[in-house]
Design a protein around this motif. Structure first.
Motif, mmCIF file in Angstrom:
data_model
loop_
_atom_site.group_PDB
_atom_site.id
_atom_site.type_symbol
_atom_site.label_atom_id
_atom_site.label_comp_id
_atom_site.label_asym_id
_atom_site.label_seq_id
_atom_site.Cartn_x
_atom_site.Cartn_y
_atom_site.Cartn_z
ATOM 1 N N ALA A 32 0.808 -1.217 0.000
ATOM 2 C CA ALA A 32 0.000 0.000 0.000
ATOM 3 C C ALA A 32 0.848 1.277 0.000
ATOM 4 O O ALA A 32 0.665 2.137 -0.880
ATOM 5 C CB ALA A 32 -0.967 -0.028 1.184
ATOM 6 N N PRO A 33 1.803 1.445 0.940
ATOM 7 C CA PRO A 33 2.591 2.691 0.901
ATOM 8 C C PRO A 33 3.502 2.794 -0.315
ATOM 9 O O PRO A 33 3.729 3.898 -0.823
ATOM 10 C CB PRO A 33 3.409 2.629 2.202
ATOM 11 N N LEU A 34 4.025 1.664 -0.790
ATOM 12 C CA LEU A 34 4.860 1.715 -1.998
ATOM 13 C C LEU A 34 4.046 2.189 -3.199
ATOM 14 O O LEU A 34 4.506 3.013 -3.995
ATOM 15 C CB LEU A 34 5.451 0.332 -2.278
ATOM 16 N N ALA A 35 2.824 1.684 -3.338
ATOM 17 C CA ALA A 35 1.971 2.104 -4.455
ATOM 18 C C ALA A 35 1.602 3.578 -4.320
ATOM 19 O O ALA A 35 1.610 4.323 -5.319
ATOM 20 C CB ALA A 35 0.718 1.239 -4.506
ATOM 21 N N ALA A 36 1.276 4.016 -3.096
ATOM 22 C CA ALA A 36 0.915 5.427 -2.893
ATOM 23 C C ALA A 36 2.090 6.339 -3.235
ATOM 24 O O ALA A 36 1.925 7.360 -3.916
ATOM 25 C CB ALA A 36 0.474 5.641 -1.443
ATOM 26 N N ALA A 37 3.303 5.959 -2.775
ATOM 27 C CA ALA A 37 4.486 6.771 -3.066
ATOM 28 C C ALA A 37 4.809 6.763 -4.552
ATOM 29 O O ALA A 37 5.138 7.810 -5.134
ATOM 30 C CB ALA A 37 5.678 6.240 -2.259
ATOM 31 N N GLY A 38 4.689 5.603 -5.194
ATOM 32 C CA GLY A 38 4.983 5.511 -6.625
ATOM 33 C C GLY A 38 4.023 6.330 -7.468
ATOM 34 O O GLY A 38 4.429 7.039 -8.398
ATOM 35 N N LEU A 39 2.728 6.249 -7.151
ATOM 36 C CA LEU A 39 1.734 7.024 -7.910
ATOM 37 C C LEU A 39 1.918 8.523 -7.681
ATOM 38 O O LEU A 39 1.785 9.320 -8.613
ATOM 39 C CB LEU A 39 0.325 6.582 -7.497
ATOM 40 N N TYR A 40 2.228 8.908 -6.435
ATOM 41 C CA TYR A 40 2.425 10.338 -6.150
ATOM 42 C C TYR A 40 3.623 10.876 -6.934
ATOM 43 O O TYR A 40 3.541 11.931 -7.572
ATOM 44 C CB TYR A 40 2.637 10.542 -4.650
ATOM 45 N N MET A 41 4.743 10.132 -6.904
ATOM 46 C CA MET A 41 5.923 10.601 -7.627
ATOM 47 C C MET A 41 5.685 10.601 -9.134
ATOM 48 O O MET A 41 6.105 11.519 -9.837
ATOM 49 C CB MET A 41 7.128 9.711 -7.290
ATOM 50 N N GLY A 42 4.996 9.563 -9.614
ATOM 51 C CA GLY A 42 4.773 9.465 -11.049
ATOM 52 C C GLY A 42 3.823 10.516 -11.594
ATOM 53 O O GLY A 42 4.046 11.060 -12.692
ATOM 54 N N PHE A 43 2.774 10.834 -10.835
ATOM 55 C CA PHE A 43 1.741 11.728 -11.364
ATOM 56 C C PHE A 43 1.905 13.178 -10.911
ATOM 57 O O PHE A 43 1.320 14.076 -11.517
ATOM 58 C CB PHE A 43 0.356 11.210 -10.965
ATOM 59 N N PHE A 44 2.693 13.434 -9.835
ATOM 60 C CA PHE A 44 2.776 14.800 -9.330
ATOM 61 C C PHE A 44 4.198 15.342 -9.214
ATOM 62 O O PHE A 44 4.378 16.550 -9.138
ATOM 63 C CB PHE A 44 2.103 14.898 -7.948
#
Length: 254
Positions: A32-44
Motif C-alpha cells: 500500500a505505501p509503496l503504491a501510494a508513493a509511486g503514484l504520487y511521484m509518477g503523477f505529481f
C-alpha cells in the motif's frame, strides 16, 4: 541431510501454509505505501515529458505491469516444471496460484498500453510484434486456467497445465526481444541491465516504487490463493482438521 531439509522444508503444505500466513500482513503493509508513493511521484513529482506531454505518465503503471506479466509467467512455468519433474504438490499449487495474477497484470499492461497508444500513436491498437505477443501471453494464462479447471482429476489437470505453461514460456523472449527483432511502433527498452537508464531520476524512482508495490501485491495475493488451495486439496489431512477445530474453538470463545 541438513541441507536437504532446508531446501525442502517449506515444500510441505502445512509448513508453507503457516509461513505464508505470517508473511501476508507484512506484504500488504508494504504494497500500500509503496503504491501510494509511486503514484504520487509518477503523477505529481516526475517532470512532464518533452515529446509526449502528460500522457506518458501512464508508463508508471503500464511498464511495471508489463514486466510483472512476463516475470510471473516465468515463475509459473518454473513451478510447473518443478511439479512435473518431482511430482511436487506444493509446486503445482504455486503455479496454479500465480496464473490469475499474471493474467491480471497482462490485461492491465494491454489496457494501459491502449490508453497510451491513442495519444502517442493515434490509435488504440496495432498488430505489431510486441502487442500481438503480449496478447498471446494473456491467452496462455487464460488457457492454463481453463485447462486445469476443465479436468476433474487434480493431478492430471496439474500435469496438463504444467505442459502448457512450460511450452508457452517460449513466448516470453519473443515479447522481450520483439522490439529488436522486428520493425515495430514500440520504442526500445528504456531500462536495461547493461546500460544506464535513459530517464530522469524521479521517473526511474517512481517506476521502481510501482514495481516493488506490484511485487509485494503479487506475493500477498499469490500466498493467499495458495493457502486456500492447500486447505482445499489437503482437507483430508489431520493438520487441516486440527486447524479447523482450533478455528471453531476460537470463534466459540470470542
Amino acid at each position: 541431510m541438513t541441507e536437504r531439509f532446508r531446501w525442502f522444508t517449506f515444500a510441505a503444505p502445512a509448513r508453507f501454509h503457516a509461513l505464508a500466513g505470517r508473511l501476508i500482513p507484512w506484504l500488504w503493509a508494504a504494497a500500500a505505501p509503496l503504491a501510494a508513493a509511486g503514484l504520487y511521484m509518477g503523477f505529481f513529482v516526475a517532470p512532464t515529458d518533452a515529446q509526449q506531454g502528460e500522457s506518458y505518465r501512464i508508463i508508471f503503471i503500464h511498464v511495471p505491469a508489463a514486466w510483472m506479466s512476463m516475470v510471473i509467467y516465468l515463475a509459473m512455468a518454473f513451478w510447473a516444471a518443478v511439479g512435473w519433474m518431482f511430482n511436487a504438490r506444493m509446486a503445482f499449487m504455486l503455479a496454479h496460484a500465480l496464473a490469475p495474477t499474471g493474467a491480471l497484470f497482462t490485461f492491465l499492461a494491454l489496457w494501459t498500453g491502449a490508453l497510451w497508444g491513442k495519444p502517442a500513436w493515434g490509435t488504440w491498437w496495432v498488430w505489431d510484434a510486441r502487442l500481438t505477443s503480449e496478447l498471446i501471453l494473456l491467452f496462455l494464462y487464460l488457457g492454463y486456467i481453463a485447462l486445469v479447471a476443465a479436468i476433474d482429476d487434480v493431478r492430471r489437470g496439474d500435469r496438463a497445465g504444467a505442459l502448457l505453461a512450460i511450452v508457452g514460456a517460449v513466448n516470453i523472449p519473443i515479447i522481450y526481444f520483439s522490439v529488436r527483432w522486428w520493425n515495430t511502433l514500440h520504442q526500445g527498452a528504456t531500462i536495461t541491465m547493461t546500460a544506464a537508464p535513459k530517464m530522469a531520476t524521479t521517473m526511474l524512482t517512481a517506476m521502481l516504487l510501482m514495481t516493488f508495490a506490484f511485487w509485494a501485491y503479487t506475493f500477498a495475493v499469490v500466498f493467499m490463493r495458495a493457502r486456500a488451495l492447500v486447505l482445499e486439496r489437503e482437507s483430508h489431512a489431520d493438520w487441516v482438521r486440527d486447524l479447523a477445530t482450533r478455528s471453531r474453538t476460537r470463534e466459540e470463545q470470542s
